[in-house]
Design a protein around this motif. Structure first.
Motif, PDB file in Angstrom:
ATOM      1  N   LEU A  93       0.826  -1.212   0.000  1.00 28.76           N
ATOM      2  CA  LEU A  93       0.000   0.000   0.000  1.00 28.76           C
ATOM      3  C   LEU A  93       0.860   1.261   0.000  1.00 28.76           C
ATOM      4  CD1 LEU A  93      -2.896  -0.947   2.453  1.00 28.76           C
ATOM      5  CD2 LEU A  93      -3.061  -0.487   0.013  1.00 28.76           C
ATOM      6  N   ILE A  94       1.951   1.235   0.754  1.00 33.96           N
ATOM      7  CA  ILE A  94       2.850   2.392   0.789  1.00 33.96           C
ATOM      8  C   ILE A  94       3.469   2.618  -0.583  1.00 33.96           C
ATOM      9  CG2 ILE A  94       5.034   3.233   1.735  1.00 33.96           C
ATOM     10  CD1 ILE A  94       4.173   1.874   4.404  1.00 33.96           C
ATOM     11  N   ARG A  95       3.904   1.525  -1.233  1.00 27.81           N
ATOM     12  CA  ARG A  95       4.474   1.655  -2.580  1.00 27.81           C
ATOM     13  C   ARG A  95       3.444   2.166  -3.581  1.00 27.81           C
ATOM     14  NH1 ARG A  95       6.043  -3.726  -3.151  1.00 27.81           N
ATOM     15  NH2 ARG A  95       7.243  -4.120  -1.310  1.00 27.81           N
ATOM     16  N   MET A  96       2.201   1.691  -3.467  1.00 25.67           N
ATOM     17  CA  MET A  96       1.148   2.152  -4.378  1.00 25.67           C
ATOM     18  C   MET A  96       0.863   3.638  -4.178  1.00 25.67           C
ATOM     19  SD  MET A  96      -1.471  -1.122  -4.413  1.00 25.67           S
ATOM     20  CE  MET A  96      -2.867  -0.071  -4.434  1.00 25.67           C
ATOM     21  N   ALA A  97       0.818   4.088  -2.925  1.00 22.01           N
ATOM     22  CA  ALA A  97       0.575   5.504  -2.656  1.00 22.01           C
ATOM     23  C   ALA A  97       1.706   6.370  -3.202  1.00 22.01           C
ATOM     24  CB  ALA A  97       0.414   5.733  -1.155  1.00 22.01           C
TER      25      ALA A  97
ATOM     26  N   ILE B 209       2.787   9.780 -10.233  1.00 25.19           N
ATOM     27  CA  ILE B 209       1.937   9.926 -11.418  1.00 25.19           C
ATOM     28  C   ILE B 209       1.174  11.244 -11.363  1.00 25.19           C
ATOM     29  CG2 ILE B 209      -0.103   8.980 -12.575  1.00 25.19           C
ATOM     30  CD1 ILE B 209       0.959   6.190 -11.778  1.00 25.19           C
ATOM     31  N   GLU B 210       0.648  11.592 -10.192  1.00 23.83           N
ATOM     32  CA  GLU B 210      -0.063  12.862 -10.042  1.00 23.83           C
ATOM     33  C   GLU B 210       0.868  14.040 -10.292  1.00 23.83           C
ATOM     34  OE1 GLU B 210      -2.791  15.229  -6.736  1.00 23.83           O
ATOM     35  OE2 GLU B 210      -1.596  13.515  -6.134  1.00 23.83           O
ATOM     36  N   TRP B 211       2.108  13.962  -9.820  1.00 21.31           N
ATOM     37  CA  TRP B 211       3.056  15.055 -10.023  1.00 21.31           C
ATOM     38  C   TRP B 211       3.333  15.235 -11.510  1.00 21.31           C
ATOM     39  CZ3 TRP B 211       8.122  15.178 -11.926  1.00 21.31           C
ATOM     40  CH2 TRP B 211       8.782  16.384 -11.741  1.00 21.31           C
ATOM     41  N   TYR B 212       3.556  14.128 -12.246  1.00 25.51           N
ATOM     42  CA  TYR B 212       3.798  14.219 -13.687  1.00 25.51           C
ATOM     43  C   TYR B 212       2.582  14.784 -14.414  1.00 25.51           C
ATOM     44  CZ  TYR B 212       8.301  11.877 -13.872  1.00 25.51           C
ATOM     45  OH  TYR B 212       9.627  11.576 -13.738  1.00 25.51           O
ATOM     46  N   TYR B 213       1.374  14.347 -14.044  1.00 23.45           N
ATOM     47  CA  TYR B 213       0.164  14.835 -14.693  1.00 23.45           C
ATOM     48  C   TYR B 213      -0.028  16.330 -14.442  1.00 23.45           C
ATOM     49  CZ  TYR B 213      -4.700  15.556 -15.864  1.00 23.45           C
ATOM     50  OH  TYR B 213      -5.846  16.051 -16.405  1.00 23.45           O
TER      51      TYR B 213
END
Length: 142
Positions: free
Chosen positions: A54-58, A64-68
């Motif tokens: 879960l930590i890795r997924m977060a 991904i959010e930063w790149y978007y």
């Protein structure tokens, strides 16, 4: 995530014998006591493995959010602004070619539903049945 989905669900790696009738070395050397002990250890470590996943997924979602957000230039509208909405292939009239317009409108912003989602109304005051994302809208200037 570093582990297989099977191991996250069942707490152990999946074993596939090379030949159906031939038992593996792991199977021949296992006893019932050692198997129960190994299962207890795996169950104790299962929650820890799930938490690390879960930590890795977060962390991956944050990247991904930063790149978007770095690339996307989102526009925000206020209630009362006039916008054009994008035509989609599914909403176009049949037999309209590539020279048909890509935008329709103008529409007025009736409400803000959420982050980047808007409720539109026509100039007559009729509210459109579905909400529209900011990606499919552009500002209309009179």
């Amino acid at each position: 995530m570093g582990d297989t989905p099977f191991s996250h669900v069942y707490g152990a790696e999946a074993l596939i014998p090379v030949k159906i009738g031939e038992p593996s070395t792991r199977y021949t050397q296992a006893t019932e006591e050692s198997n129960e002990e190994e299962m207890r250890v795996n169950l104790d470590l299962l929650e820890e493995r799930r938490e690390t996943a879960l930590i890795r997924m977060a962390a991956q979602k944050q990247v991904i959010e930063w790149y978007y957000n770095r690339i996307a230039r989102l526009k925000y509208f206020k209630i009362g602004d006039y916008v054009l909405k994008k035509f989609f292939q599914s909403t176009r009239v049949a037999n309209t070619g590539k020279l048909s317009p890509n935008w329709e409108g103008p529409y007025k912003i009736h409400g803000i539903i959420g982050k980047g989602a808007y409720e539109l109304e026509t100039l007559d005051g009729k509210i459109l049945p579905s909400n529209w994302n900011v990606v499919h809208l552009k500002k209309y200037y009179f």
